[in-house]
Write a protein that holds these residues in place. Structure first.
Motif, PDB file in Angstrom:
ATOM      1  N   ASP A  78       0.827  -1.205   0.000  1.00 49.38           N
ATOM      2  CA  ASP A  78       0.000   0.000   0.000  1.00 49.38           C
ATOM      3  C   ASP A  78       0.865   1.260   0.000  1.00 49.38           C
ATOM      4  N   THR A  79       1.895   1.268   0.840  1.00 52.24           N
ATOM      5  CA  THR A  79       2.797   2.417   0.881  1.00 52.24           C
ATOM      6  C   THR A  79       3.518   2.594  -0.441  1.00 52.24           C
ATOM      7  N   ILE A  80       3.976   1.492  -1.013  1.00 47.40           N
ATOM      8  CA  ILE A  80       4.664   1.550  -2.310  1.00 47.40           C
ATOM      9  C   ILE A  80       3.740   2.109  -3.382  1.00 47.40           C
ATOM     10  N   ASN A  81       2.500   1.650  -3.414  1.00 49.34           N
ATOM     11  CA  ASN A  81       1.542   2.145  -4.405  1.00 49.34           C
ATOM     12  C   ASN A  81       1.281   3.640  -4.230  1.00 49.34           C
ATOM     13  N   ASP A  82       1.171   4.078  -2.975  1.00 48.42           N
ATOM     14  CA  ASP A  82       0.936   5.504  -2.704  1.00 48.42           C
ATOM     15  C   ASP A  82       2.114   6.351  -3.174  1.00 48.42           C
ATOM     16  N   LEU A  83       3.327   5.901  -2.852  1.00 46.18           N
ATOM     17  CA  LEU A  83       4.518   6.655  -3.240  1.00 46.18           C
ATOM     18  C   LEU A  83       4.699   6.653  -4.761  1.00 46.18           C
ATOM     19  N   GLU A  84       4.436   5.515  -5.385  1.00 43.30           N
ATOM     20  CA  GLU A  84       4.553   5.442  -6.843  1.00 43.30           C
ATOM     21  C   GLU A  84       3.564   6.408  -7.510  1.00 43.30           C
TER      22      GLU A  84
ATOM     23  N   THR B 208      12.047   1.417  -9.776  1.00 42.34           N
ATOM     24  CA  THR B 208      11.941   0.401 -10.833  1.00 42.34           C
ATOM     25  C   THR B 208      10.590   0.481 -11.531  1.00 42.34           C
ATOM     26  N   ARG B 209       9.524   0.580 -10.754  1.00 40.92           N
ATOM     27  CA  ARG B 209       8.178   0.589 -11.319  1.00 40.92           C
ATOM     28  C   ARG B 209       7.866   1.873 -12.082  1.00 40.92           C
ATOM     29  N   SER B 210       8.461   2.994 -11.662  1.00 38.96           N
ATOM     30  CA  SER B 210       8.203   4.267 -12.331  1.00 38.96           C
ATOM     31  C   SER B 210       9.294   4.647 -13.325  1.00 38.96           C
ATOM     32  N   ASN B 211      10.306   3.780 -13.447  1.00 37.79           N
ATOM     33  CA  ASN B 211      11.420   3.986 -14.389  1.00 37.79           C
ATOM     34  C   ASN B 211      12.172   5.289 -14.107  1.00 37.79           C
ATOM     35  N   VAL B 212      12.459   5.511 -12.821  1.00 33.35           N
ATOM     36  CA  VAL B 212      13.224   6.680 -12.400  1.00 33.35           C
ATOM     37  C   VAL B 212      14.490   6.191 -11.701  1.00 33.35           C
ATOM     38  N   PRO B 213      15.668   6.698 -12.086  1.00 30.15           N
ATOM     39  CA  PRO B 213      16.914   6.251 -11.437  1.00 30.15           C
ATOM     40  C   PRO B 213      16.934   6.607  -9.958  1.00 30.15           C
ATOM     41  N   VAL B 214      17.613   5.764  -9.176  1.00 23.43           N
ATOM     42  CA  VAL B 214      17.620   5.894  -7.716  1.00 23.43           C
ATOM     43  C   VAL B 214      19.044   6.018  -7.194  1.00 23.43           C
TER      44      VAL B 214
ATOM     45  N   ASN C 261       0.647  -8.828   4.967  1.00 23.81           N
ATOM     46  CA  ASN C 261       1.348  -8.940   6.256  1.00 23.81           C
ATOM     47  C   ASN C 261       2.488  -9.960   6.255  1.00 23.81           C
ATOM     48  N   LYS C 262       2.893 -10.419   5.079  1.00 26.74           N
ATOM     49  CA  LYS C 262       4.004 -11.352   4.974  1.00 26.74           C
ATOM     50  C   LYS C 262       5.104 -10.757   4.094  1.00 26.74           C
ATOM     51  N   SER C 263       6.349 -11.003   4.463  1.00 34.96           N
ATOM     52  CA  SER C 263       7.477 -10.477   3.688  1.00 34.96           C
ATOM     53  C   SER C 263       7.724 -11.319   2.450  1.00 34.96           C
ATOM     54  N   THR C 264       8.013 -10.649   1.342  1.00 34.28           N
ATOM     55  CA  THR C 264       8.328 -11.350   0.106  1.00 34.28           C
ATOM     56  C   THR C 264       9.409 -10.581  -0.637  1.00 34.28           C
ATOM     57  N   SER C 265      10.219 -11.272  -1.404  1.00 36.04           N
ATOM     58  CA  SER C 265      11.307 -10.641  -2.153  1.00 36.04           C
ATOM     59  C   SER C 265      10.892 -10.424  -3.603  1.00 36.04           C
ATOM     60  N   MET C 266      11.407  -9.341  -4.192  1.00 35.49           N
ATOM     61  CA  MET C 266      11.139  -9.091  -5.595  1.00 35.49           C
ATOM     62  C   MET C 266      12.358  -8.471  -6.243  1.00 35.49           C
ATOM     63  N   GLY C 267      12.520  -8.721  -7.533  1.00 32.42           N
ATOM     64  CA  GLY C 267      13.646  -8.176  -8.265  1.00 32.42           C
ATOM     65  C   GLY C 267      13.443  -6.705  -8.592  1.00 32.42           C
ATOM     66  N   VAL C 268      14.505  -5.918  -8.476  1.00 33.52           N
ATOM     67  CA  VAL C 268      14.459  -4.486  -8.780  1.00 33.52           C
ATOM     68  C   VAL C 268      15.734  -4.092  -9.523  1.00 33.52           C
ATOM     69  N   LYS C 269      15.735  -2.882 -10.070  1.00 33.38           N
ATOM     70  CA  LYS C 269      16.935  -2.363 -10.709  1.00 33.38           C
ATOM     71  C   LYS C 269      17.957  -1.975  -9.637  1.00 33.38           C
TER      72      LYS C 269
END
Length: 364
Positions: free
Chosen positions: A73-79, A107-113, A136-144
């Motif tokens: 939810d936080t990620i979606n809001d920030l994106e 990564t999702r918005s294609n902006v360098p970090v 409520n569970k932790s999961t890993s995902m690939g990012v740039k």
């Protein structure tokens, strides 16, 4: 055919790195650009204010976004905010959660970090992997990979020692992870990248070599810990997965999160998992030696010191192999409940309790 590997274009690890940011290429990147600063809360916000003071005359516009947690939810809001404001660069400032969220949003918005770690509690400071919470569970995902990493050693030195200990726990797991990767390779389950293996292994060895010196300067140790965690992240980028730094010990930690309530920092749980994984891998003498390192580094040597009961630890071991479709030492055994109990007694004896206090907390 050569493989293209993504690594940061700028890596700065030094004292007064933030006040001296104007001397770096990162400062040139933001000239006349819009910067979104994704900041953890609390003390991290003071670091964000320092960065703003330095770049205010160089950046065209600045927007501060607060990362309160690493939930979807936080990620979606920030994106959503990033996509509405269209920044040219994201500065991620904080501990593991803020850094991971910044990488995901970038990564999702294609902006360098560019990442500004305020703690080194895990290898999130520079890796192509992010940990987020879903349901409520932790999961890993690939990012740039981040375009740059700026580590101010003065900021790190003011953090709770617990955070650095957790980062070192994550670093030491490279050894058991590489053992598992070799097992998977020999079993014909997976290809192993030699360069990634060498880098992940050397990251640990260089740190332990310094630790083994008679006189160790704490500032040197902190700097090398940061460098070693960076090397671990690059090893993962070379491998194209977290394989060089994540094996059976991480499966145990994931099971502790998923089935037992995630009561401690990631690196602390991984450190506990390393002890069990190393014993299962037949490295009994190394397990005894590792206890000495743990005591020297302030790492936990018993799961109860992290708030887990014996029943919970037993359950985590039982569930660990199912946490991810990854071949590890667990695939070489059929562990009965009796065997698990026996190993728990051997690896986590009663005299290993009460050596670790959960003081300090993670920084967003």
């Amino acid at each position: 055919m050569a493989k293209k590997v993504h690594i940061p274009l700028q890596l700065i690890i030094e004292h007064r790195a933030i006040p001296h940011l104007f001397k770096t290429q990162v400062y040139e990147w933001i000239k006349g650009k819009k910067v979104a600063l994704v900041s953890g809360s609390g003390k991290t916000r003071k670091v964000t204010d320092q960065i703003i003071d330095v770049i205010s005359g160089q950046a065209l516009d600045m927007q501060v976004l607060t990362c309160k947690d690493n939930t979807l939810d936080t990620i979606n809001d920030l994106e959503r905010e990033v996509l509405e404001d269209h920044p040219d660069m994201i500065f991620g400032i904080g501990g593991g959660k803020a850094l991971d969220v910044s990488k995901v949003v970038g990564t999702r918005s294609n902006v360098p970090v560019v990442l500004f770690p305020t703690a080194i509690s895990s290898d999130a400071i520079c890796s192509p992997v992010a940990v987020i919470k879903m349901l409520n569970k932790s999961t890993s995902m690939g990012v740039k990979m981040p375009q740059g990493v700026v580590i101010d050693l003065d900021i790190l030195s003011s953090c709770p020692s617990r955070l650095m200990s957790a980062g070192i726990g994550d670093l030491l797991s490279n050894k058991t992870a590489l053992f598992d990767w070799e097992l998977a390779h020999r079993a014909g389950k997976e290809e192993r990248n030699t360069f990634a293996s060498l880098m992940a292994n050397n990251a640990v060895d260089s740190f332990l070599n310094l630790l083994n010196r008679e006189e160790v300067d704490s500032s040197q140790l902190m700097k090398l810990a940061a460098e070693s965690l960076i090397m671990s992240g690059i090893a993962m980028s070379i491998a194209g997965s977290s394989r060089p730094c994540s094996g059976s010990e991480h499966l145990i930690s994931h099971a502790m999160d998923y089935h037992c309530g995630s009561k401690a920092l990631h690196g602390e749980q991984v450190a506990i998992g390393v002890l069990f994984a190393q014993y299962l891998q037949g490295q009994h003498e190394q397990t005894e030696a590792l206890h000495l390192y743990y005591e020297k580094l302030g790492l936990p040597t018993h799961y109860e010191d992290l708030g887990y009961t014996r029943e919970e630890m037993h359950h985590a071991i039982r569930k660990a192999p199912s946490m991810r479709n990854r071949y590890t030492i667990f695939n070489e055994y059929h562990l009965s409940d009796e065997t698990i109990d026996k190993i728990l007694d051997l690896v986590y004896p009663d005299h290993a309790k009460n050596r670790y206090q959960l003081t300090g907390s993670s920084i967003g």
